[in-house]
Design a protein around this motif. Structure first.
Motif, PDB file in Angstrom:
ATOM      1  N   LEU A 127       0.819  -1.209   0.000  1.00 26.36           N
ATOM      2  CA  LEU A 127       0.000   0.000   0.000  1.00 26.36           C
ATOM      3  C   LEU A 127       0.856   1.265   0.000  1.00 26.36           C
ATOM      4  O   LEU A 127       0.537   2.241  -0.679  1.00 26.36           O
ATOM      5  CB  LEU A 127      -0.951  -0.006   1.207  1.00 26.36           C
ATOM      6  CG  LEU A 127      -2.071  -1.040   1.140  1.00 26.36           C
ATOM      7  CD1 LEU A 127      -2.754  -1.170   2.493  1.00 26.36           C
ATOM      8  CD2 LEU A 127      -3.073  -0.686   0.052  1.00 26.36           C
ATOM      9  N   THR A 128       1.958   1.249   0.741  1.00 24.35           N
ATOM     10  CA  THR A 128       2.856   2.407   0.782  1.00 24.35           C
ATOM     11  C   THR A 128       3.530   2.629  -0.560  1.00 24.35           C
ATOM     12  O   THR A 128       3.585   3.752  -1.071  1.00 24.35           O
ATOM     13  CB  THR A 128       3.921   2.218   1.887  1.00 24.35           C
ATOM     14  OG1 THR A 128       3.259   2.042   3.136  1.00 24.35           O
ATOM     15  CG2 THR A 128       4.871   3.398   1.954  1.00 24.35           C
ATOM     16  N   VAL A 129       4.035   1.564  -1.157  1.00 25.52           N
ATOM     17  CA  VAL A 129       4.714   1.674  -2.453  1.00 25.52           C
ATOM     18  C   VAL A 129       3.752   2.171  -3.527  1.00 25.52           C
ATOM     19  O   VAL A 129       4.078   3.081  -4.301  1.00 25.52           O
ATOM     20  CB  VAL A 129       5.343   0.314  -2.860  1.00 25.52           C
ATOM     21  CG1 VAL A 129       5.781   0.319  -4.310  1.00 25.52           C
ATOM     22  CG2 VAL A 129       6.514  -0.004  -1.941  1.00 25.52           C
ATOM     23  N   THR A 130       2.571   1.583  -3.595  1.00 19.38           N
ATOM     24  CA  THR A 130       1.631   2.000  -4.645  1.00 19.38           C
ATOM     25  C   THR A 130       1.167   3.441  -4.442  1.00 19.38           C
ATOM     26  O   THR A 130       1.019   4.184  -5.422  1.00 19.38           O
ATOM     27  CB  THR A 130       0.416   1.055  -4.724  1.00 19.38           C
ATOM     28  OG1 THR A 130      -0.185   0.940  -3.439  1.00 19.38           O
ATOM     29  CG2 THR A 130       0.821  -0.304  -5.241  1.00 19.38           C
ATOM     30  N   GLU A 131       0.974   3.863  -3.200  1.00 16.56           N
ATOM     31  CA  GLU A 131       0.580   5.253  -2.964  1.00 16.56           C
ATOM     32  C   GLU A 131       1.702   6.208  -3.362  1.00 16.56           C
ATOM     33  O   GLU A 131       1.465   7.256  -3.963  1.00 16.56           O
ATOM     34  CB  GLU A 131       0.186   5.467  -1.500  1.00 16.56           C
ATOM     35  CG  GLU A 131      -0.335   6.854  -1.213  1.00 16.56           C
ATOM     36  CD  GLU A 131      -1.543   7.248  -2.061  1.00 16.56           C
ATOM     37  OE1 GLU A 131      -1.697   8.464  -2.336  1.00 16.56           O
ATOM     38  OE2 GLU A 131      -2.339   6.368  -2.453  1.00 16.56           O
ATOM     39  N   ARG A 132       2.938   5.839  -3.058  1.00 14.68           N
ATOM     40  CA  ARG A 132       4.074   6.688  -3.439  1.00 14.68           C
ATOM     41  C   ARG A 132       4.205   6.757  -4.960  1.00 14.68           C
ATOM     42  O   ARG A 132       4.483   7.811  -5.515  1.00 14.68           O
ATOM     43  CB  ARG A 132       5.359   6.153  -2.810  1.00 14.68           C
ATOM     44  CG  ARG A 132       6.514   7.116  -3.020  1.00 14.68           C
ATOM     45  CD  ARG A 132       7.606   6.951  -2.019  1.00 14.68           C
ATOM     46  NE  ARG A 132       7.140   7.353  -0.702  1.00 14.68           N
ATOM     47  CZ  ARG A 132       7.578   6.829   0.435  1.00 14.68           C
ATOM     48  NH1 ARG A 132       8.487   5.892   0.410  1.00 14.68           N
ATOM     49  NH2 ARG A 132       7.128   7.236   1.587  1.00 14.68           N
ATOM     50  N   LEU A 133       3.983   5.646  -5.642  1.00 16.10           N
ATOM     51  CA  LEU A 133       4.023   5.643  -7.106  1.00 16.10           C
ATOM     52  C   LEU A 133       2.913   6.520  -7.685  1.00 16.10           C
ATOM     53  O   LEU A 133       3.121   7.228  -8.679  1.00 16.10           O
ATOM     54  CB  LEU A 133       3.916   4.222  -7.651  1.00 16.10           C
ATOM     55  CG  LEU A 133       5.126   3.317  -7.442  1.00 16.10           C
ATOM     56  CD1 LEU A 133       4.788   1.876  -7.804  1.00 16.10           C
ATOM     57  CD2 LEU A 133       6.315   3.814  -8.255  1.00 16.10           C
ATOM     58  N   ARG A 134       1.745   6.472  -7.097  1.00 19.66           N
ATOM     59  CA  ARG A 134       0.638   7.308  -7.572  1.00 19.66           C
ATOM     60  C   ARG A 134       0.955   8.787  -7.404  1.00 19.66           C
ATOM     61  O   ARG A 134       0.655   9.594  -8.280  1.00 19.66           O
ATOM     62  CB  ARG A 134      -0.643   6.981  -6.814  1.00 19.66           C
ATOM     63  CG  ARG A 134      -1.253   5.678  -7.233  1.00 19.66           C
ATOM     64  CD  ARG A 134      -2.487   5.378  -6.433  1.00 19.66           C
ATOM     65  NE  ARG A 134      -3.588   6.153  -7.000  1.00 19.66           N
ATOM     66  CZ  ARG A 134      -4.770   6.245  -6.439  1.00 19.66           C
ATOM     67  NH1 ARG A 134      -5.009   5.677  -5.286  1.00 19.66           N
ATOM     68  NH2 ARG A 134      -5.729   6.933  -7.010  1.00 19.66           N
ATOM     69  N   ARG A 135       1.559   9.154  -6.275  1.00 17.65           N
ATOM     70  CA  ARG A 135       1.827  10.568  -5.999  1.00 17.65           C
ATOM     71  C   ARG A 135       3.054  11.091  -6.734  1.00 17.65           C
ATOM     72  O   ARG A 135       3.061  12.218  -7.205  1.00 17.65           O
ATOM     73  CB  ARG A 135       2.024  10.777  -4.499  1.00 17.65           C
ATOM     74  CG  ARG A 135       0.764  10.654  -3.714  1.00 17.65           C
ATOM     75  CD  ARG A 135       1.023  10.958  -2.269  1.00 17.65           C
ATOM     76  NE  ARG A 135      -0.189  10.757  -1.491  1.00 17.65           N
ATOM     77  CZ  ARG A 135      -0.288  11.032  -0.221  1.00 17.65           C
ATOM     78  NH1 ARG A 135       0.750  11.505   0.440  1.00 17.65           N
ATOM     79  NH2 ARG A 135      -1.419  10.827   0.411  1.00 17.65           N
ATOM     80  N   SER A 136       4.103  10.276  -6.802  1.00 18.20           N
ATOM     81  CA  SER A 136       5.388  10.755  -7.325  1.00 18.20           C
ATOM     82  C   SER A 136       5.670  10.330  -8.759  1.00 18.20           C
ATOM     83  O   SER A 136       6.633  10.801  -9.356  1.00 18.20           O
ATOM     84  CB  SER A 136       6.533  10.246  -6.448  1.00 18.20           C
ATOM     85  OG  SER A 136       6.354  10.673  -5.130  1.00 18.20           O
ATOM     86  N   GLY A 137       4.891   9.410  -9.271  1.00 16.53           N
ATOM     87  CA  GLY A 137       5.117   8.957 -10.634  1.00 16.53           C
ATOM     88  C   GLY A 137       5.802   7.610 -10.680  1.00 16.53           C
ATOM     89  O   GLY A 137       6.363   7.132  -9.694  1.00 16.53           O
ATOM     90  N   ALA A 138       5.752   7.018 -11.852  1.00 13.33           N
ATOM     91  CA  ALA A 138       6.223   5.648 -12.052  1.00 13.33           C
ATOM     92  C   ALA A 138       7.708   5.464 -11.791  1.00 13.33           C
ATOM     93  O   ALA A 138       8.153   4.359 -11.513  1.00 13.33           O
ATOM     94  CB  ALA A 138       5.889   5.184 -13.471  1.00 13.33           C
ATOM     95  N   HIS A 139       8.492   6.524 -11.869  1.00 12.82           N
ATOM     96  CA  HIS A 139       9.944   6.376 -11.723  1.00 12.82           C
ATOM     97  C   HIS A 139      10.446   6.797 -10.344  1.00 12.82           C
ATOM     98  O   HIS A 139      11.628   7.082 -10.166  1.00 12.82           O
ATOM     99  CB  HIS A 139      10.649   7.150 -12.834  1.00 12.82           C
ATOM    100  CG  HIS A 139      10.330   6.595 -14.172  1.00 12.82           C
ATOM    101  ND1 HIS A 139       9.428   7.204 -15.024  1.00 12.82           N
ATOM    102  CD2 HIS A 139      10.720   5.473 -14.792  1.00 12.82           C
ATOM    103  CE1 HIS A 139       9.302   6.475 -16.107  1.00 12.82           C
ATOM    104  NE2 HIS A 139      10.073   5.413 -16.004  1.00 12.82           N
ATOM    105  N   HIS A 140       9.584   6.799  -9.374  1.00 15.84           N
ATOM    106  CA  HIS A 140       9.992   7.182  -8.016  1.00 15.84           C
ATOM    107  C   HIS A 140      11.092   6.273  -7.465  1.00 15.84           C
ATOM    108  O   HIS A 140      11.980   6.724  -6.753  1.00 15.84           O
ATOM    109  CB  HIS A 140       8.785   7.159  -7.068  1.00 15.84           C
ATOM    110  CG  HIS A 140       9.133   7.562  -5.678  1.00 15.84           C
ATOM    111  ND1 HIS A 140       9.232   8.884  -5.297  1.00 15.84           N
ATOM    112  CD2 HIS A 140       9.458   6.831  -4.575  1.00 15.84           C
ATOM    113  CE1 HIS A 140       9.568   8.951  -4.029  1.00 15.84           C
ATOM    114  NE2 HIS A 140       9.715   7.725  -3.564  1.00 15.84           N
ATOM    115  N   TYR A 141      11.053   4.986  -7.789  1.00 17.09           N
ATOM    116  CA  TYR A 141      12.016   4.021  -7.246  1.00 17.09           C
ATOM    117  C   TYR A 141      13.133   3.669  -8.223  1.00 17.09           C
ATOM    118  O   TYR A 141      13.932   2.802  -7.950  1.00 17.09           O
ATOM    119  CB  TYR A 141      11.294   2.740  -6.817  1.00 17.09           C
ATOM    120  CG  TYR A 141      10.411   2.950  -5.611  1.00 17.09           C
ATOM    121  CD1 TYR A 141      10.945   3.085  -4.340  1.00 17.09           C
ATOM    122  CD2 TYR A 141       9.035   3.036  -5.756  1.00 17.09           C
ATOM    123  CE1 TYR A 141      10.139   3.297  -3.236  1.00 17.09           C
ATOM    124  CE2 TYR A 141       8.220   3.240  -4.650  1.00 17.09           C
ATOM    125  CZ  TYR A 141       8.770   3.378  -3.404  1.00 17.09           C
ATOM    126  OH  TYR A 141       7.970   3.582  -2.321  1.00 17.09           O
ATOM    127  N   GLY A 142      13.175   4.307  -9.365  1.00 19.56           N
ATOM    128  CA  GLY A 142      14.239   4.015 -10.325  1.00 19.56           C
ATOM    129  C   GLY A 142      13.810   4.372 -11.738  1.00 19.56           C
ATOM    130  O   GLY A 142      12.718   4.909 -11.962  1.00 19.56           O
TER     131      GLY A 142
END
Length: 109
Positions: free
Chosen positions: A31-46
């Motif tokens: 849930l944390t990862v998907t929310e961060r991806l939604r807010r910051s965009g698909a390339h938040h983690y790389g």
């Protein structure tokens, strides 16, 4: 096992979100990862697009049960966690019926 994959966070959450939010403590990371991806965009983690996947438990359970019965099984037993309403709902919709509750106790000597 039927797996589905997507790069789209919203597609993933539409399919897997209800299961994840039904038990948020167990799924905090997803849930944390998907929310961060939604807010910051698909390339938040790389640099690569995320690949999100889920499996369709109902399809797996239903198909393996059908196959066992087709091969001559008199019955198909399923052991489940009574505290998990999501999986128990899937099993009821698949046609399973509750028969008995069990508790296993171990006594250390």
């Amino acid at each position: 096992m039927t797996w589905t994959f997507t790069h789209d966070v919203d597609v993933f959450l539409a399919a897997a979100g209800p299961s994840l939010t039904a038990r948020p403590v167990e799924h905090t990371v997803a849930l944390t990862v998907t929310e961060r991806l939604r807010r910051s965009g698909a390339h938040h983690y790389g640099d690569d697009d995320p690949v999100l996947g889920w499996w369709r438990e109902a399809a797996v359970t239903a198909e393996s049960s059908r196959a066992a019965l087709a091969e001559g099984a008199a019955e198909v037993l399923l052991f489940t966690d009574l505290a998990n309403p999501t999986s128990n709902g899937v099993y009821l919709r698949t046609g399973y019926e509750p028969v008995a509750d069990r508790v296993q106790l171990r006594r250390e000597t």
